[in-house]
Design a protein around this motif. Structure first.
Motif, mmCIF file in Angstrom:
data_model
loop_
_atom_site.group_PDB
_atom_site.id
_atom_site.type_symbol
_atom_site.label_atom_id
_atom_site.label_comp_id
_atom_site.label_asym_id
_atom_site.label_seq_id
_atom_site.Cartn_x
_atom_site.Cartn_y
_atom_site.Cartn_z
ATOM 1 N N HIS A 64 -89.826 56.726 0.556
ATOM 2 C CA HIS A 64 -89.527 56.765 -0.365
ATOM 3 C C HIS A 64 -88.347 56.385 0.254
ATOM 4 O O HIS A 64 -87.889 56.376 1.763
ATOM 5 C CB HIS A 64 -89.568 58.316 0.178
ATOM 6 N N HIS A 66 -83.659 57.264 -0.119
ATOM 7 C CA HIS A 66 -82.560 57.894 0.264
ATOM 8 C C HIS A 66 -81.164 57.239 -0.263
ATOM 9 O O HIS A 66 -81.124 56.297 0.554
ATOM 10 C CB HIS A 66 -82.298 58.886 1.297
ATOM 11 N N HIS A 108 -88.163 55.525 3.750
ATOM 12 C CA HIS A 108 -88.024 54.861 5.297
ATOM 13 C C HIS A 108 -90.116 56.360 4.523
ATOM 14 O O HIS A 108 -89.878 57.070 3.632
ATOM 15 C CB HIS A 108 -87.924 56.288 5.991
ATOM 16 N N GLU A 110 -92.311 59.283 6.731
ATOM 17 C CA GLU A 110 -92.164 60.101 7.745
ATOM 18 C C GLU A 110 -93.416 61.104 8.125
ATOM 19 O O GLU A 110 -93.602 61.322 7.400
ATOM 20 C CB GLU A 110 -90.716 61.638 8.042
HETATM 21 CO CO CO Z 1 -86.904 61.333 3.965
#
Ligand code: CO
Length: 306
Positions: A64, A66, A108, A110
């Protein structure tokens, strides 16, 4: 006659986090960035995650984007693998912090690096001023061995400096409180994180049962307290407020915060930062100053320009 130049901060607003999910279905509690508790400049969002049920975290946060702010991930338990579209990769382990400046853009993921066991921590979103929103992305990946812990006695004196887990507080003789200094300055100890615009203070605090502690907080900063074990009593207009696990307190102006732990002690994070004072236009993972900049962010993302 003497004039005191110090003023204690007190609880302006107490709210309970909102259970929600994000990423591909990770269960979490949103403490700010909700209808009940809107952002507190420069802090856009604060999520707490904590579960030992793999089905609540295993799907993680697939790729996703940012743009325009910073994400701060502070891990208490569990391991998360981080990868981005610029070739960056890292493992977030218990007691570590990742302060990621998304700047002009990053994509990125996670993802949990475990299939069972506990996953616990926080993610904080910190806004950036206009002049810094389009800077190149950067990371401050800081392992537990680089995060200082200071232990204090009942008079607030430093009795130990170490690293490692902040809890239990009392590893040194006479210690009644301990602080892990992620960012900012506490008891003469500076945290390793640097964030120029917002000059953040980020402390993970443990107090023994009944212990009290005074935490200096730079005046002019906006400040928040989130309790996640035990309870803490804070000044409030007309008396005191008890902050319990899952609650968030937004603090008034002032230059220090007096805290008193409940009968089973207290564990909390205290987060403060210099407000930015600019217009905020927030669209999902993009936080800019104008609607036009949001349109540009969406176009840049879809065109692969992150
Ligand atoms: Co993030």
């Amino acid at each position: 006659m003497s004039l005191s130049t110090t003023s204690p901060r007190h609880v302006l607003r107490l709210s309970t986090g909102l259970p929600t999910s994000d990423g591909a279905g990770v269960k979490l509690t949103r403490l700010i960035g909700t209808p009940q508790q809107p952002p507190v400049d420069p802090f856009l969002m604060l999520d707490a995650f904590g579960t030992d049920r793999p089905q609540d975290y295993i799907a993680g946060f697939p790729p996703h984007p940012h743009r325009g702010f910073e994400t701060v991930t502070y891990m208490l338990a569990g391991r998360m693998r981080h990868r981005d579209n610029h070739g960056g990769e890292g493992l977030l382990v218990p007691g570590s912090v990742q302060w990621m400046t998304a700047g002009r853009g990053i994509v990125h993921s996670e993802m949990p690096e475990q299939v069972e066991g506990e996953m616990r921590g926080f993610q904080l979103w910190v806004n950036l001023p206009a002049k810094d929103k389009m800077q190149p992305p950067r990371y401050q990946d800081i392992g537990p061995e680089r995060l200082p812990v200071v232990e204090l006695d009942a008079a607030g004196g430093v009795v130990a400096r170490r690293t490692g887990d902040v809890a239990p507080a009392v590893t040194a003789a006479g210690a009644v409180a301990a602080a892990k200094v992620v960012a900012g300055l506490f008891a003469g100890v500076a945290g390793p994180v640097q964030a120029e615009a917002t000059q953040p203070l980020f402390l993970d605090l443990v107090l023994a049962p009944g212990a009290s502690l005074v935490v200096p907080v730079p005046s002019g900063h906006h400040a928040l307290v989130h309790v996640f074990a035990g309870e803490a009593r804070l000044p409030a207009s007309g008396g005191e407020a008890t902050v319990r696990p899952g609650q968030l307190a937004v603090l008034s102006a002032g230059d220090h915060l007096p805290l008193v732990a409940g009968p089973s002690g207290a564990r909390l994070i205290l987060v403060a930062g210099r407000p930015i004072g600019e217009p905020v236009v927030w669209h999902g993972p993009f936080v800019m100053n104008t609607a036009e900049e949001i349109r540009q962010a969406i176009a840049d993302y879809h065109a692969g320009r992150f």
